[in-house]
Write a protein that holds these residues in place. Structure first.
Motif, PDB file in Angstrom:
ATOM      1  N   GLU A  62       0.835  -1.200   0.000  1.00  0.00           N
ATOM      2  CA  GLU A  62       0.000   0.000   0.000  1.00  0.00           C
ATOM      3  C   GLU A  62       0.871   1.252   0.000  1.00  0.00           C
ATOM      4  O   GLU A  62       1.034   1.932   1.010  1.00  0.00           O
ATOM      5  CB  GLU A  62      -0.942  -0.023   1.207  1.00  0.00           C
ATOM      6  N   VAL A  63       1.430   1.545  -1.159  1.00  0.00           N
ATOM      7  CA  VAL A  63       2.352   2.680  -1.300  1.00  0.00           C
ATOM      8  C   VAL A  63       1.723   3.833  -2.085  1.00  0.00           C
ATOM      9  O   VAL A  63       2.411   4.810  -2.402  1.00  0.00           O
ATOM     10  CB  VAL A  63       3.670   2.241  -1.985  1.00  0.00           C
ATOM     11  N   ASN A  64       0.434   3.738  -2.385  1.00  0.00           N
ATOM     12  CA  ASN A  64      -0.255   4.813  -3.087  1.00  0.00           C
ATOM     13  C   ASN A  64      -1.209   5.512  -2.124  1.00  0.00           C
ATOM     14  O   ASN A  64      -1.905   4.841  -1.346  1.00  0.00           O
ATOM     15  CB  ASN A  64      -1.034   4.273  -4.280  1.00  0.00           C
ATOM     16  N   PRO A  65      -1.254   6.843  -2.135  1.00  0.00           N
ATOM     17  CA  PRO A  65      -2.158   7.554  -1.227  1.00  0.00           C
ATOM     18  C   PRO A  65      -3.612   7.276  -1.570  1.00  0.00           C
ATOM     19  O   PRO A  65      -3.945   6.932  -2.713  1.00  0.00           O
ATOM     20  CB  PRO A  65      -1.789   9.026  -1.461  1.00  0.00           C
ATOM     21  N   ALA A  66      -4.479   7.423  -0.574  1.00  0.00           N
ATOM     22  CA  ALA A  66      -5.918   7.228  -0.818  1.00  0.00           C
ATOM     23  C   ALA A  66      -6.439   8.222  -1.843  1.00  0.00           C
ATOM     24  O   ALA A  66      -7.313   7.896  -2.654  1.00  0.00           O
ATOM     25  CB  ALA A  66      -6.679   7.358   0.495  1.00  0.00           C
ATOM     26  N   ALA A  67      -5.884   9.428  -1.821  1.00  0.00           N
ATOM     27  CA  ALA A  67      -6.345  10.489  -2.717  1.00  0.00           C
ATOM     28  C   ALA A  67      -5.616  10.438  -4.061  1.00  0.00           C
ATOM     29  O   ALA A  67      -4.975  11.396  -4.480  1.00  0.00           O
ATOM     30  CB  ALA A  67      -6.146  11.850  -2.060  1.00  0.00           C
ATOM     31  N   MET A  68      -5.741   9.286  -4.746  1.00  0.00           N
ATOM     32  CA  MET A  68      -5.182   9.193  -6.090  1.00  0.00           C
ATOM     33  C   MET A  68      -6.013  10.048  -7.050  1.00  0.00           C
ATOM     34  O   MET A  68      -7.207  10.296  -6.800  1.00  0.00           O
ATOM     35  CB  MET A  68      -5.183   7.737  -6.555  1.00  0.00           C
ATOM     36  N   PRO A  69      -5.417  10.525  -8.158  1.00  0.00           N
ATOM     37  CA  PRO A  69      -6.204  11.301  -9.122  1.00  0.00           C
ATOM     38  C   PRO A  69      -7.475  10.567  -9.531  1.00  0.00           C
ATOM     39  O   PRO A  69      -7.458   9.383  -9.852  1.00  0.00           O
ATOM     40  CB  PRO A  69      -5.230  11.450 -10.301  1.00  0.00           C
ATOM     41  N   GLY A  70      -8.587  11.281  -9.475  1.00  0.00           N
ATOM     42  CA  GLY A  70      -9.869  10.711  -9.865  1.00  0.00           C
ATOM     43  C   GLY A  70     -10.679  10.152  -8.718  1.00  0.00           C
ATOM     44  O   GLY A  70     -11.899   9.957  -8.846  1.00  0.00           O
ATOM     45  N   VAL A  71     -10.045   9.882  -7.580  1.00  0.00           N
ATOM     46  CA  VAL A  71     -10.762   9.266  -6.457  1.00  0.00           C
ATOM     47  C   VAL A  71     -11.794  10.217  -5.871  1.00  0.00           C
ATOM     48  O   VAL A  71     -12.904   9.799  -5.502  1.00  0.00           O
ATOM     49  CB  VAL A  71      -9.755   8.811  -5.372  1.00  0.00           C
ATOM     50  N   PHE A  72     -11.467  11.505  -5.789  1.00  0.00           N
ATOM     51  CA  PHE A  72     -12.373  12.466  -5.143  1.00  0.00           C
ATOM     52  C   PHE A  72     -13.749  12.445  -5.801  1.00  0.00           C
ATOM     53  O   PHE A  72     -14.775  12.572  -5.117  1.00  0.00           O
ATOM     54  CB  PHE A  72     -11.776  13.874  -5.201  1.00  0.00           C
ATOM     55  N   MET A  73     -13.802  12.253  -7.114  1.00  0.00           N
ATOM     56  CA  MET A  73     -15.081  12.270  -7.829  1.00  0.00           C
ATOM     57  C   MET A  73     -15.896  11.004  -7.558  1.00  0.00           C
ATOM     58  O   MET A  73     -17.096  10.973  -7.838  1.00  0.00           O
ATOM     59  CB  MET A  73     -14.839  12.428  -9.326  1.00  0.00           C
ATOM     60  N   LYS A  74     -15.272   9.960  -7.024  1.00  0.00           N
ATOM     61  CA  LYS A  74     -16.002   8.727  -6.705  1.00  0.00           C
ATOM     62  C   LYS A  74     -16.660   8.789  -5.325  1.00  0.00           C
ATOM     63  O   LYS A  74     -17.519   7.957  -5.020  1.00  0.00           O
ATOM     64  CB  LYS A  74     -15.045   7.527  -6.731  1.00  0.00           C
ATOM     65  N   VAL A  75     -16.261   9.762  -4.509  1.00  0.00           N
ATOM     66  CA  VAL A  75     -16.723   9.814  -3.129  1.00  0.00           C
ATOM     67  C   VAL A  75     -18.243   9.879  -3.023  1.00  0.00           C
ATOM     68  O   VAL A  75     -18.851   9.137  -2.236  1.00  0.00           O
ATOM     69  CB  VAL A  75     -16.043  10.980  -2.380  1.00  0.00           C
ATOM     70  N   PRO A  76     -18.951  10.761  -3.777  1.00  0.00           N
ATOM     71  CA  PRO A  76     -20.420  10.807  -3.636  1.00  0.00           C
ATOM     72  C   PRO A  76     -21.084   9.464  -3.913  1.00  0.00           C
ATOM     73  O   PRO A  76     -22.011   9.067  -3.197  1.00  0.00           O
ATOM     74  CB  PRO A  76     -20.829  11.867  -4.665  1.00  0.00           C
ATOM     75  N   GLY A  77     -20.630   8.743  -4.939  1.00  0.00           N
ATOM     76  CA  GLY A  77     -21.209   7.450  -5.254  1.00  0.00           C
ATOM     77  C   GLY A  77     -20.991   6.433  -4.150  1.00  0.00           C
ATOM     78  O   GLY A  77     -21.892   5.651  -3.818  1.00  0.00           O
ATOM     79  N   TRP A  78     -19.802   6.420  -3.565  1.00  0.00           N
ATOM     80  CA  TRP A  78     -19.518   5.512  -2.456  1.00  0.00           C
ATOM     81  C   TRP A  78     -20.440   5.791  -1.275  1.00  0.00           C
ATOM     82  O   TRP A  78     -20.942   4.877  -0.620  1.00  0.00           O
ATOM     83  CB  TRP A  78     -18.064   5.651  -2.011  1.00  0.00           C
ATOM     84  N   ARG A 108      -4.673  15.753  -6.658  1.00  0.00           N
ATOM     85  CA  ARG A 108      -4.310  16.337  -7.949  1.00  0.00           C
ATOM     86  C   ARG A 108      -3.106  15.613  -8.539  1.00  0.00           C
ATOM     87  O   ARG A 108      -2.251  15.089  -7.808  1.00  0.00           O
ATOM     88  CB  ARG A 108      -4.008  17.829  -7.782  1.00  0.00           C
ATOM     89  N   LYS A 109      -3.029  15.587  -9.839  1.00  0.00           N
ATOM     90  CA  LYS A 109      -2.039  14.774 -10.536  1.00  0.00           C
ATOM     91  C   LYS A 109      -0.614  15.062 -10.078  1.00  0.00           C
ATOM     92  O   LYS A 109       0.187  14.146  -9.862  1.00  0.00           O
ATOM     93  CB  LYS A 109      -2.158  14.994 -12.039  1.00  0.00           C
ATOM     94  N   ASN A 110      -0.276  16.314  -9.892  1.00  0.00           N
ATOM     95  CA  ASN A 110       1.104  16.667  -9.548  1.00  0.00           C
ATOM     96  C   ASN A 110       1.462  16.338  -8.100  1.00  0.00           C
ATOM     97  O   ASN A 110       2.640  16.310  -7.749  1.00  0.00           O
ATOM     98  CB  ASN A 110       1.344  18.162  -9.801  1.00  0.00           C
ATOM     99  N   ALA A 111       0.433  16.093  -7.266  1.00  0.00           N
ATOM    100  CA  ALA A 111       0.696  15.799  -5.849  1.00  0.00           C
ATOM    101  C   ALA A 111       0.917  14.317  -5.607  1.00  0.00           C
ATOM    102  O   ALA A 111       1.561  13.933  -4.629  1.00  0.00           O
ATOM    103  CB  ALA A 111      -0.467  16.296  -4.991  1.00  0.00           C
TER     104      ALA A 111
END
Length: 424
Positions: A62-78, A108-111
């Motif tokens: 688990e070396v990737n942050p939870a806030a990967m690009p695109g994840v924020f937009m999935k939050v309402p559906g979850w 964000r992509k750069n983060a």
């Protein structure tokens, strides 16, 4: 007295560690090994905490942050899905806005790449550091490296995660793609819902996180570490450069250095010291089945549904879910029941009787990085909290890094990304 003991005596520091979870105990272990006179304070040292109820995973992949690009937009559906991995209690929603804003920025992509690299720097050391600590404390038998099986129920989900696995592989994580048949060869009780799998051989589990935590605390107590019950209300400078830890029962503990490792309750102490920290309780739920009538030989992670099933010595633990509702709201054990419902979708033979529900507060930062390092304003205060889902994974590594800081050694990992400075 031997020459070695003379040296240790001259260098002995009095260090108080606030928090008796697995991170705090690991910090205490490494400080004790350096020769410190260590006191651990917790409002309930042997009581229930997130260190007891986690899935037991050593999740080095688990070396990737939870806030990967695109994840924020999935939050309402979850949040709208009653079986989904995320919920937010309405009464807590306004308080969550600063955390959610930082979560959005972290996605964000750069983060993403710097956060990924910082997590990888900790996790690539995690298993070896934990193995070494457990061997020294006589607890090697609690750790098992059987790998983890990650499964997917759709072609789309498997394809969407390919970029995630590529990042993991670049960070040194081994991963082997499996067909549905190959996944079921590893775990025959998995049903036909599984379409794809990935085997991560470097992952591991402990027999039972509660047993491990209890035994480590007992070992420390037997090797000169004082374990005290008390609720810390503040930290203030005292005479001759020492620090004074204030307890609610009017007790005062003097120390040369103080380490705050109190999980989600650490934020109240950082604020009292005048430093901001963006930390939320991400309440996790699980159900442990004593007699599930199915058998798994290793941890199985259900990637699209965001939950995990781990075979522990105490039973089959079905864990996951993230609920943001603050630390004072009562648990909603329907979340534990929902996890069992999900598990039965993948394990048709599962007997859900005799389930023991549990809930605990994961200390979660919006960028998925723990806070490890010195206080900015108080020279002799150090932080070791905010590990989210990875407290057990990163505990021994964190302990070593904090001990290095306390004793003025150069840590093996650059601690800049984990500094509390990022929240100021």
């Amino acid at each position: 007295m031997t020459a070695r003991n003379n040296i240790r005596g001259l260098a002995m520091k009095k260090v108080t560690v606030i928090g008796a979870g697995i991170v705090g105990l690991s910090v205490a272990y490494h400080l004790q090994k350096q020769g410190a006179d260590v006191t651990v304070i917790d409002k309930d040292p042997a009581g229930d905490k997130v260190s007891f109820g986690n899935a037991g995973s050593i999740a080095v992949m688990e070396v990737n942050p939870a806030a990967m690009p695109g994840v924020f937009m999935k939050v309402p559906g979850w949040m709208l899905d009653p079986l989904g991995p995320l919920s937010l209690r309405p009464a807590h929603s306004l308080k969550m806005l600063p955390w959610l804003y930082r979560f959005y920025k972290a996605g964000r992509k750069n983060a993403g790449l710097p956060l990924h690299q910082a997590l990888a720097a900790l996790n690539r050391r995690a298993f070896d550091d934990l193995q070494s600590m457990l061997a020294d404390t006589g607890l090697s038998g609690e750790l098992h490296r059987k790998g983890a099986l990650i499964v997917y129920e759709s072609d789309a989900g498997f394809e969407a995660d390919k970029s995630v696995w590529e990042m993991r592989k670049r960070a040194g994580v081994e991963a082997h793609s499996l067909s549905s048949e190959e996944a079921r060869q590893l775990e025959p009780d998995l049903g036909s819902r599984v379409r794809h799998g990935v085997f991560a051989p470097q992952a591991g589990v402990v027999s039972d996180p509660k047993v491990l935590t209890d035994k480590l605390r007992e070992w420390l107590a037997g090797h000169g570490v004082r374990i005290l019950r008390g609720e810390v209300t503040g930290i203030r400078p005292a005479a001759h450069g020492t620090q004074q830890v204030l307890l609610s029962n009017d007790l005062r503990i003097d120390a040369d250095d103080v380490v705050i490792a109190a999980g989600v309750w650490s934020q109240a102490l950082t604020r009292q010291l005048g430093e901001q920290c963006c930390l939320e309780s991400e309440r996790g739920y699980n159900t442990t089945l004593k007699d599930p009538q199915v058998s798994l030989s290793r941890e199985v992670i259900f990637a699209e549904r965001k939950f995990v099933i781990t075979p522990l010595s105490c039973g089959l633990r079905i864990g996951g879910a993230a609920e943001f509702g603050g630390i004072s709201s009562p648990p909603n054990y329907q979340r534990s029941e929902a996890l069992v419902t999900l598990a039965k979708m993948y394990l048709p033979g599962l007997d859900s009787g005799r389930g023991i529900p549990w809930a605990g507060h994961r200390p979660s930062t919006p960028d998925s990085l723990p806070v490890i390092g010195p206080s900015l304003a108080h020279k002799h205060v150090f932080y070791a909290f905010g590990h989210g889902h990875l407290g057990l994974t990163q505990c021994a590594t964190t302990g070593q890094l904090i001990a290095d800081l306390v004793y003025g050694h150069t840590p093996a990992v650059d601690l800049t990304p984990y500094s509390i400075a990022r929240f100021q």
